[in-house]
Enzyme design. Structure first.
Site, PDB file in Angstrom:
ATOM      1  N   ASP A 218       0.785  -1.233   0.000  1.00  0.00           N
ATOM      2  CA  ASP A 218       0.000   0.000   0.000  1.00  0.00           C
ATOM      3  C   ASP A 218       0.816   1.281   0.000  1.00  0.00           C
ATOM      4  OD1 ASP A 218      -2.449  -1.044  -0.279  1.00  0.00           O
ATOM      5  OD2 ASP A 218      -2.929  -1.070   1.860  1.00  0.00           O
ATOM      6  N   ALA A 219       2.121   1.205  -0.192  1.00  0.00           N
ATOM      7  CA  ALA A 219       2.889   2.441  -0.249  1.00  0.00           C
ATOM      8  C   ALA A 219       2.653   3.094  -1.612  1.00  0.00           C
ATOM      9  CB  ALA A 219       4.357   2.161  -0.043  1.00  0.00           C
TER      10      ALA A 219
END
Lengths: 600, 380
Positions: A218-219
């Protein structure tokens, strides 16, 4: 005989329940009774509940009579011309608010075409099932409900223009976005709520691809040039407050530059920004430790004995200083007085926050993520037409979460940006995806939104086509600068001599019970001891009685308070917490002996 | 070859030697040198696989069982089966076993049979005969006649027929177990009259409630029975458990019949059987949930529970209360109780295990904390 209750209080009985309830509704619609009133007929229990109390969730519906909705074309025209308003429709008995109880007696049609003679109400729009922020999620009907929820929650944390008089406000812990934009893909709720007057995000170009693994879990990856151009820039405001408190005996705090003989005087350098009145000047650049408001307080305990003590007269230092790791510019100084008429000083601090690794961003679809890498524009991938994305989003965020609206917004944003118009993404009532695809094709792009991309570092063509488009992104209020924390040495607690807890107190990170177990499981006995050495102490122990002895460093000799001087006294290394528990045992009247013996 | 094998009898366990022998035999002949090489390598591997001195086996077991435990709380498969015949599974069952609870939520048995019953002969009748029948099961109605101070029990003829019971059998049972009442057959019902004429109504009412639980036939505590075909023999599953009585029944294979009530196993078969039962039960639950825990971890837990000759749960009343260190006991629930008791009798803590040494910030006697280095200064 039906029992009737008003606000849960029994008031009497009714012979013909149906006509009674119908009459009440009639009177309410005719505006003879307050529109706040709701009536609920529980047929199984044969009871009628009339509610006028506050705190009931109610929702508006169009009244249907004999299979015809009361809201007609005539009303709509009048509404368009601003001749009537919403409240007029309520007054005219065209619409009404139902609470949870009355809803039980209603049959609500979803669309006008569904109406049968049995229906009593008609839904205004399917969008009415959502709250304000949830309605702001574009293409929400393409998603799982949990994601729409997450998207709506995320928007509440977005930075924007929270108030237009922010310049004269003293709000605690607020952020202001520098260049907020109106979303290209919007919903009808954006128009209704006046979103364009206080937007909270920016339209950016986003590419869905991975980049060196820095956007896993999710970065997101940001383009350095986009940040330099002002993407995600915000200002953080935090006031410091100090007041001159009054104490018993006519004593009072004093806001001024503290004298050097004050108890707890910091250092001359720390006070360097203060003007004669003891308050910092605006636009001063302050950092960790600098005093913002200089203040001294009267001595704490003024007992009769200390009146003869010279030192007792000295005042205490009680200035407001910058905390550990803080920095900023003094923005605004406010001098006023509080309810008791004491002098009150508020100093507002401002700090520009440029996006950095660890800041949290999100789209409007519950796809939040943290910045994992900031890449120079030269190294960013680019499309055939030379488009460089502002942000790279990981494709792994899509399959499990199934946020189709996220993908459609990218497509819609692309069409909107290319054709120079806004795209209507209202939930249940949006521009269809097929139309967007067609329009995109007409604009000379692939209809599915993918484009040929080049590797920004090597210049090679990428094998896969990359999905790019424009999207509305929000910066969330969780900034690393407010959360980052580390410690090597630092303050300890007075009682236990163990490190303090929490970021505000510059505390240590606890190696807890279960973490301890992992050391034991590995047999790393000596490493474990070192980790727990934070409260290590050396205590002299009397070998005769087993109690803790006294070591007089000044006289250079040890003695036991019980057995005197002629006993063997040995230094022992233990944790201070253990020494503390021994003291607590003693206070309980438990005599614990330390029986020392050689380890080997 | 056997001679060579004998040489290794004290170096390798019997099971491994047998496995090697089987393998070699399957492969055909093998020369002595090769076999010796195999055996030597096996010894090296075997020694390597042994637990090292100072290994923290306890905490590794705890972590190994605890880790799937945390995942099991999220798992919703805590029960299985239908309304009457269900078994506790998952975390609740593990907690039940490890806490050493005497009253199980769902006691159950697996009854293996000897031939010819195991082949299916009269299996249904055999199973039904096991099921405990109480008076209330075969009665339709209990009523008290105020005039005659009588209790009238209307019998369910159909149910009685199914169970092969007659009125006279029931009366026989009743009169044996019920003192102070005359039992009389009244065709569709049974009449009970108190011998003491002046019995108060209250007493009769009490007696009425009591007789509902009177045991008529079958084995006590066996609630439901279910014959199941497993491979090519019939096994009877029951809810409710009574190992001692079941084992005495004709036709029951006492070698294989089990219960999930560990305390019954302890009473009937002894502590070693109970230990094995703990291991089997815990392992079964963990396996059922699709987790994989090395059986040696469970064996260690079972050993600790059984060392004292009785089953001690992993609770503050069980194994924890047996710890020798005051500080270790105090660090696990109810510290005040332990410290006060220790102060009263003047207990000595020798700081021999892990927790106490963590409290004092001393190296724990595990792993690198076990060996010490001692130097002797050279005397001049």
């Amino acid at each position: 005989m039906t029992e009737a209750y008003i606000n849960s209080k029994f008031i009497g009985t009714v012979d013909d329940a149906n006509s009674f309830v119908a009459r009440i509704k009639e009177e309410r619609r005719a505006n003879n009774m307050t529109s706040n009133l709701n009536v609920y007929h529980n047929e199984t229990a044969d009871e009628i509940f009339i509610e006028t109390s506050k705190g009931r969730a109610r929702r508006p519906l169009i009244i249907v009579r004999e299979g015809q909705p009361l809201l007609t074309e005539k009303h709509l025209k009048q509404l368009e011309k601003n001749e009537i308003s919403w409240s007029d429709l309520i007054k005219q008995g065209v619409m009404e608010y139902l609470d949870a109880g009355e809803e039980e007696n209603a049959l609500v049609a979803f669309f006008e075409k569904d109406i049968t003679p049995e229906h009593t109400h008609l839904e205004i729009t399917p969008l009415a099932m959502f709250g304000l922020t949830t309605a702001l999620v574009p293409y929400g009907n393409f998603n799982q409900s949990t994601r729409v929820n997450a998207g709506s929650k995320n928007q509440k944390q977005a930075l924007g223009l929270y108030s237009s008089n922010f310049a004269v406000r003293m709000d605690m812990d607020v952020n202001l976005m520098h260049y907020p934009q109106v979303p290209i893909v919007n919903t009808i709720m954006h128009e209704i709520s006046g979103y364009s007057k206080h937007p909270a995000g920016q339209n950016i170009i986003i590419a869905v691809m991975s980049y060196k693994g820095y956007n896993m879990e999710d970065a997101i990856i940001l383009n350095k040039a986009s940040i330099d151009r002002g993407f995600g820039r915000s200002t953080y405001y935090r006031p410091s407050i100090s007041e001159e408190l009054r104490y018993s005996g006519g004593l009072i705090d004093q806001i001024s530059i503290p004298d050097k003989d004050v108890k707890g005087y910091k250092s001359e350098r720390d006070y360097r920004f203060l003007e004669e009145d003891g308050i910092i000047y605006s636009e001063a650049q302050v950092a960790e430790g600098d005093v913002i408001i200089g203040k001294t307080s009267p001595p704490r305990f003024l007992s009769s004995l200390e009146e003869y003590n010279l030192a007792a007269g000295t005042r205490r230092e009680s200035s407001v200083a910058m905390k550990h790791g803080e920095q900023g510019i003094v923005d605004f100084v406010l001098l006023t007085e509080n309810e008791e008429g004491n002098r009150l000083v508020q100093v507002r601090l401002r700090d520009q926050r440029i996006p950095e690794i660890g800041d949290k961003f999100t789209s409007r679809h519950g796809q939040k993520g943290v910045v994992g890498l900031i890449v120079p524009e030269a190294d960013m991938p680019f499309s055939v037409s030379g488009i460089v994305p502002d942000l790279i989003f990981s494709p792994h965020g899509i399959p499990s979460r199934m946020t189709i609206s996220h993908l459609i917004e990218i497509l819609g944003g692309k069409v909107g940006a290319l054709s120079g118009r806004y795209i209507n993404g209202t939930t249940f009532d949006a521009e269809p995806e097929e139309k967007l695809r067609e329009e995109l094709k007409g604009l000379g792009f692939r209809e599915n939104g993918v484009e040929t991309f080049y590797n920004g570092i090597t210049g090679e063509v990428m094998e896969a086509k990359i999905f790019v488009g424009s999207m509305y992104y929000l910066k969330l209020k969780h900034l690393v600068a407010n959360k980052i924390h580390s410690r090597a040495r630092g303050p300890i607690q007075l009682l236990t001599r163990q490190p303090t807890e929490g970021r505000a107190k510059e505390g240590g990170l606890r190696l807890g019970e279960m973490e301890k177990d992992t050391f034991v499981a590995h047999g790393a006995s000596l490493l474990l001891k070192e980790r727990f050495d934070s409260d290590r102490t050396i205590v002299p122990v009397c070998e005769n009685c087993g109690l803790i002895a006294i070591k007089d460093e000044y006289k250079g000799k040890s003695y036991c308070p019980v057995c005197g001087e002629n006993v063997e006294i040995t230094d022992v290394e233990i944790s201070y917490a253990f020494k503390l528990i021994l003291d607590e045992f003693k206070s309980l009247g438990i005599y614990q002996r330390l029986q020392l013996e050689s380890k080997y | 070859m056997d001679k060579l094998m004998d040489e290794y009898a004290d170096k390798l366990p019997k099971k491994i030697l047998e496995d090697i022998q089987d393998y070699v035999q399957k492969k055909g002949s093998i020369n002595q040198a090769k076999l010796k090489k195999i055996l030597d390598n096996t010894v090296v591997e075997y020694e390597d696989a042994k637990v090292q001195p100072g290994e923290a086996v306890g905490i590794i077991s705890a972590e190994s069982i605890g880790e799937p435990g945390t995942q099991m709380t999220l798992n919703t498969f805590h029960f299985a089966g239908v309304a009457e015949m269900n078994v506790t599974l998952g975390l609740p069952r593990i907690i039940e076993i490890l806490d050493g609870r005497k009253n199980l939520k769902t006691p159950a048995m697996e009854i293996y049979l000897k031939p010819p019953y195991s082949k299916g002969k009269d299996i249904k009748a055999f199973a039904i005969a096991l099921k405990e029948t109480k008076l209330s099961h075969i009665a339709l109605e209990f009523s008290i006649s105020l005039l005659d101070s009588e209790i009238e029990i209307k019998m369910d003829k159909e149910k009685m027929k199914n169970l092969g019971l007659t009125n006279s059998q029931v009366i026989n049972r009743l009169s044996k177990q019920l003192k102070g009442f005359n039992v009389k057959d009244n065709k569709d019902s049974i009449l009970l009259r108190s011998r003491n004429k002046e019995e108060s109504l209250n007493e009769i009412y009490k007696a009425k409630e009591k007789i509902k639980d009177i045991h008529i036939s079958g084995v006590k505590d066996i609630g439901q029975v279910l014959p199941v075909k497993r491979d090519d023999e019939y096994v009877i599953m029951t809810s409710g458990s009574n190992l001692s009585e079941i084992l005495q029944l004709e036709g029951v294979d006492a070698y294989r019949t089990t219960t999930n009530n560990i305390f019954e196993i302890l009473d009937v078969l002894g502590i070693e059987a109970a230990r094995q039962a703990i291991i089997d039960e815990v392992f079964k639950v963990i396996e059922d949930q699709g987790f994989n825990v090395d059986i040696r971890h469970i064996m260690l837990v079972a050993d600790t529970m059984c060392v004292y000759g009785a089953i001690k749960g992993i609770t503050r009343y069980g194994v924890v209360s047996e710890k020798s260190s005051v500080l270790a006991r105090a660090s696990f629930e109810t510290p005040v109780k332990h410290i006060i008791n220790a102060a009263l009798i003047g207990e000595v803590d020798h700081l021999n295990s892990v927790v106490e040494n963590v409290m004092l910030n001393q190296p724990v006697p595990i792993g690198t904390g076990v060996p010490d280095l001692v130097t002797r200064p050279i005397k001049k």
